[in-house]
Scaffold this motif. Structure first.
Motif, PDB file in Angstrom:
ATOM      1  N   GLY A   1      -0.633  11.922 -14.045  1.00  0.00           N
ATOM      2  CA  GLY A   1      -0.373  10.608 -13.457  1.00  0.00           C
ATOM      3  C   GLY A   1      -0.315  10.671 -11.947  1.00  0.00           C
ATOM      4  O   GLY A   1      -0.830   9.783 -11.250  1.00  0.00           O
ATOM      5  N   ARG A   2       0.289  11.725 -11.452  1.00  0.00           N
ATOM      6  CA  ARG A   2       0.377  11.882  -9.998  1.00  0.00           C
ATOM      7  C   ARG A   2      -1.009  12.095  -9.386  1.00  0.00           C
ATOM      8  O   ARG A   2      -1.311  11.566  -8.313  1.00  0.00           O
ATOM      9  N   LEU A   3      -1.864  12.836 -10.062  1.00  0.00           N
ATOM     10  CA  LEU A   3      -3.205  13.102  -9.547  1.00  0.00           C
ATOM     11  C   LEU A   3      -4.078  11.844  -9.594  1.00  0.00           C
ATOM     12  O   LEU A   3      -4.919  11.626  -8.712  1.00  0.00           O
ATOM     13  N   ILE A   4      -3.884  11.008 -10.613  1.00  0.00           N
ATOM     14  CA  ILE A   4      -4.610   9.730 -10.663  1.00  0.00           C
ATOM     15  C   ILE A   4      -4.200   8.867  -9.476  1.00  0.00           C
ATOM     16  O   ILE A   4      -5.045   8.248  -8.806  1.00  0.00           O
ATOM     17  N   ALA A   5      -2.900   8.830  -9.202  1.00  0.00           N
ATOM     18  CA  ALA A   5      -2.419   8.077  -8.034  1.00  0.00           C
ATOM     19  C   ALA A   5      -3.009   8.642  -6.748  1.00  0.00           C
ATOM     20  O   ALA A   5      -3.348   7.890  -5.823  1.00  0.00           O
ATOM     21  N   ALA A   6      -3.152   9.968  -6.695  1.00  0.00           N
ATOM     22  CA  ALA A   6      -3.705  10.600  -5.496  1.00  0.00           C
ATOM     23  C   ALA A   6      -5.151  10.188  -5.262  1.00  0.00           C
ATOM     24  O   ALA A   6      -5.574   9.989  -4.119  1.00  0.00           O
ATOM     25  N   VAL A   7      -5.936  10.055  -6.332  1.00  0.00           N
ATOM     26  CA  VAL A   7      -7.346   9.676  -6.196  1.00  0.00           C
ATOM     27  C   VAL A   7      -7.470   8.267  -5.608  1.00  0.00           C
ATOM     28  O   VAL A   7      -8.342   8.003  -4.768  1.00  0.00           O
ATOM     29  N   PHE A   8      -6.589   7.359  -6.037  1.00  0.00           N
ATOM     30  CA  PHE A   8      -6.697   5.968  -5.601  1.00  0.00           C
ATOM     31  C   PHE A   8      -5.891   5.676  -4.336  1.00  0.00           C
ATOM     32  O   PHE A   8      -6.040   4.599  -3.755  1.00  0.00           O
ATOM     33  N   SER A   9      -5.054   6.612  -3.900  1.00  0.00           N
ATOM     34  CA  SER A   9      -4.270   6.400  -2.686  1.00  0.00           C
ATOM     35  C   SER A   9      -5.136   6.216  -1.437  1.00  0.00           C
ATOM     36  O   SER A   9      -4.907   5.279  -0.653  1.00  0.00           O
TER      37      SER A   9
ATOM     38  N   THR B   1       0.821  -1.213   0.000  1.00  0.00           N
ATOM     39  CA  THR B   1       0.000   0.000   0.000  1.00  0.00           C
ATOM     40  C   THR B   1       0.854   1.261   0.000  1.00  0.00           C
ATOM     41  O   THR B   1       0.581   2.223  -0.726  1.00  0.00           O
ATOM     42  N   ASN B   2       1.883   1.268   0.807  1.00  0.00           N
ATOM     43  CA  ASN B   2       2.658   2.494   1.035  1.00  0.00           C
ATOM     44  C   ASN B   2       3.785   2.713   0.038  1.00  0.00           C
ATOM     45  O   ASN B   2       4.312   3.827  -0.040  1.00  0.00           O
ATOM     46  N   PHE B   3       4.145   1.686  -0.700  1.00  0.00           N
ATOM     47  CA  PHE B   3       5.276   1.839  -1.623  1.00  0.00           C
ATOM     48  C   PHE B   3       5.021   2.906  -2.693  1.00  0.00           C
ATOM     49  O   PHE B   3       5.889   3.762  -2.917  1.00  0.00           O
ATOM     50  N   PRO B   4       3.855   2.901  -3.382  1.00  0.00           N
ATOM     51  CA  PRO B   4       3.662   3.911  -4.439  1.00  0.00           C
ATOM     52  C   PRO B   4       3.716   5.340  -3.932  1.00  0.00           C
ATOM     53  O   PRO B   4       4.324   6.210  -4.564  1.00  0.00           O
ATOM     54  N   SER B   5       3.065   5.620  -2.787  1.00  0.00           N
ATOM     55  CA  SER B   5       3.016   6.996  -2.293  1.00  0.00           C
ATOM     56  C   SER B   5       4.263   7.368  -1.503  1.00  0.00           C
ATOM     57  O   SER B   5       4.885   8.404  -1.754  1.00  0.00           O
ATOM     58  N   GLY B   6       4.643   6.533  -0.534  1.00  0.00           N
ATOM     59  CA  GLY B   6       5.797   6.846   0.307  1.00  0.00           C
ATOM     60  C   GLY B   6       7.081   6.951  -0.481  1.00  0.00           C
ATOM     61  O   GLY B   6       7.867   7.892  -0.319  1.00  0.00           O
TER      62      GLY B   6
ATOM     63  N   ALA C   1      -3.759  -1.316  -8.688  1.00  0.00           N
ATOM     64  CA  ALA C   1      -3.619  -1.394 -10.137  1.00  0.00           C
ATOM     65  C   ALA C   1      -3.579  -0.005 -10.769  1.00  0.00           C
ATOM     66  O   ALA C   1      -2.727   0.286 -11.631  1.00  0.00           O
ATOM     67  N   PHE C   2      -4.474   0.887 -10.346  1.00  0.00           N
ATOM     68  CA  PHE C   2      -4.506   2.226 -10.931  1.00  0.00           C
ATOM     69  C   PHE C   2      -3.320   3.065 -10.482  1.00  0.00           C
ATOM     70  O   PHE C   2      -2.825   3.911 -11.247  1.00  0.00           O
ATOM     71  N   MET C   3      -2.845   2.865  -9.266  1.00  0.00           N
ATOM     72  CA  MET C   3      -1.649   3.588  -8.833  1.00  0.00           C
ATOM     73  C   MET C   3      -0.420   3.119  -9.612  1.00  0.00           C
ATOM     74  O   MET C   3       0.485   3.912  -9.898  1.00  0.00           O
TER      75      MET C   3
END
Length: 493
Positions: free
Chosen positions: A128-136, A26-31, A104-106
């Motif tokens: 791309g960053r904002l898409i990741a933010a929505v699914f985070s 969970t934390n790898f994409p954002s952190g 998957a979306f992140m």
């Protein structure tokens, strides 16, 4: 006999490893993405500047800083959208579907950012960053629900604290790999790193079962629920009886909720129900007050290298200090995991929260007096206090103060409010820091945190080792002289 595995037993260790893997996924994409570009801050600045130079005009230092601050703040703003959709996805389609969909979306968003880094179109990277933010927030909500619902009551605090520990570990990995001597020489490589783990994580989530509670209480599949319980906790005595107890408890809770809904005319999972029900509103306010204590962590996490260099510290030392702070955060979070079920959570939060306010004040005073070493030391002290008793505790508060029917909505509602607060403070921090220095941390963070601590001191009940219904009754004003002895039904909470 009991169905609760011991942490030091094989089943307890297995559960701990599963929860650790889930929190890492969970934390790898954002952190990782936050801290890797913090360490390699000049690579990101160069890319943004070259993107505008090639198509428009060069940006000066202040414009680049403002743009980067806007990108960081937009992450949390778009998290609000994802957070408000999360309860529907988690409660309707299941924790597993929500978890897999978010990862998957992140991963897809990470691939978009990597591809954009080869082009002059920074808008694609930002998208791309904002898409990741929505699914985070969807992945965070699914993770918290998994950690709470696959863990026995005796290990709930330990497993829930892994959320913070996993985040700090991924931040540390991002800091280390962001150094120019490793992967920091290439922005494209840094952005590509989370893609392959994201694909593998999605496959693992699709393979594992949903949580026992969702399968039993929503899908009404007792066989699948029992299999799920044994998947996460192993084969233990009385697990079939535990499933029956959970089912009976849910029937009683639904009967109570139906009665309340008739009186309140509001669905039990709506935001209005939380705002208009006194004990739920109080739980929400306490959760938000606790979340306020985390706000200074985010600008320090994302922009510590900038703060240090702006104070006059050389780039190499600033990068090293930022990485060492993540080491301190990780070690502190691990220590918290070891003690969180042994120390009252209220005491832990109030003590460490007070320390963070003190260290922020020292940081501001030292920076104004040009004492770079003391200012940097105060940042280390803040990170240590945050890792031990703030980060690991605050996100367990919303579900522990809420009944099962409101748990997902409460978490996501508080998450949304928290994201809005992060947007405001994150966007203000760098411009204010450039104008008044570290005193901006006192105005934006130390004073609000002090006020939040006063409210928590007077109103926050102790949650460690207590049944959820006892905590909720205390919020309602009913104090039970004697809590029921622990039995198999305790795992239901």
């Amino acid at each position: 006999m009991t169905s609760d595995p011991s942490l030091l037993s094989w089943n307890g260790v297995r559960l701990f490893l599963i929860c650790s893997l889930l929190t890492a996924m969970t934390n790898f994409p954002s952190g990782f993405s936050h801290t890797s570009v913090n360490t390699a801050v000049h690579k990101l600045n160069e890319y943004l500047n070259s993107s505008f130079t090639e198509r428009y005009r060069p940006l000066d230092h202040e414009e680049v800083s403002l743009l980067k601050s806007g990108i960081n703040s937009a992450w949390y703003l778009f998290q609000v959208i994802g957070a408000m959709c999360s309860p529907f996805l988690c409660d309707t389609y299941g924790r597993k579907v929500a978890f897999a969909l978010s990862i998957a979306f992140m991963t897809l968003a990470g691939a978009m950012q990597m591809i954009a880094s080869f082009t002059p179109y920074s808008e694609v990277l930002i998208t791309g960053r904002l898409i990741a933010a929505v699914f985070s927030p969807l992945s965070d909500a699914a993770l918290i629900l998994y950690l709470q619902e696959i863990s026995p009551a005796s290990l709930r605090g330990t497993m829930s604290s892994l959320y913070s520990t996993g985040y700090s570990t991924m931040c540390l990995l991002g800091m280390l790999l962001g150094h120019e001597g490793l992967l920091g020489h290439s922005l494209s490589v840094l952005l590509f790193v989370p893609v392959i783990p994201g694909i593998l994580s999605t496959a693992f989530i699709l393979w594992m079962p949903d949580t026992p509670k969702f399968l039993l209480l929503v899908k009404k599949d007792k066989v699948a629920a029992l299999k799920s319980l044994r998947f996460f906790q192993g084969f233990l005595p009385d697990q079939a009886l535990l499933i029956d107890s959970m089912e009976q408890h849910q029937k009683e809770e639904l009967a109570a909720n139906n009665k309340n809904n008739i009186e309140d005319k509001e669905p039990a999972t709506s935001v209005m129900h939380i705002l208009t029900t006194p004990h739920l509103r109080k739980a929400m306010l306490l959760s938000v007050a606790a979340a306020v204590l985390t706000l200074p962590f985010y600008p320090i996490l994302q922009s510590s290298t900038f703060f240090f260099t702006d104070m006059g510290v050389d780039m190499r030392t600033s990068q090293m200090a930022s990485s060492l702070m993540m080491v301190v955060l990780t070690v502190s979070s691990i220590c918290s995991t070891l003690i969180i079920d042994k120390v009252p959570r209220r005491v832990l939060l109030l003590t460490c929260g007070s320390c963070t306010v003190l260290f922020l004040t020292v940081f501001a005073v030292a920076e104004q007096m040009h004492q770079q070493s003391i200012a940097m030391g105060a940042c280390f002290g803040f990170v240590m206090a945050y890792g031990i008793g703030v980060g690991p505790v605050i996100w367990s508060i919303p579900p522990e103060l809420s009944p099962l029917a409101n748990r997902s909505m409460m978490f996501c509602f508080v998450y949304s409010i928290h994201s809005c607060l992060v947007v405001v403070t994150n966007f203000s921090t760098i411009p204010l820091f450039m104008n008044i220095g570290a005193f901006s941390f006192v105005v934006l963070f130390a004073i609000p945190s002090a006020l939040a601590l006063v409210y928590l001191l007077t109103c926050l009940p102790e949650t460690s080792g207590r049944e959820i219904h006892v905590i909720i009754n205390e919020l309602k004003g009913f104090i039970e002289d004697k809590e029921p002895s622990a039995d198999i039904v305790s795992a239901v909470a």
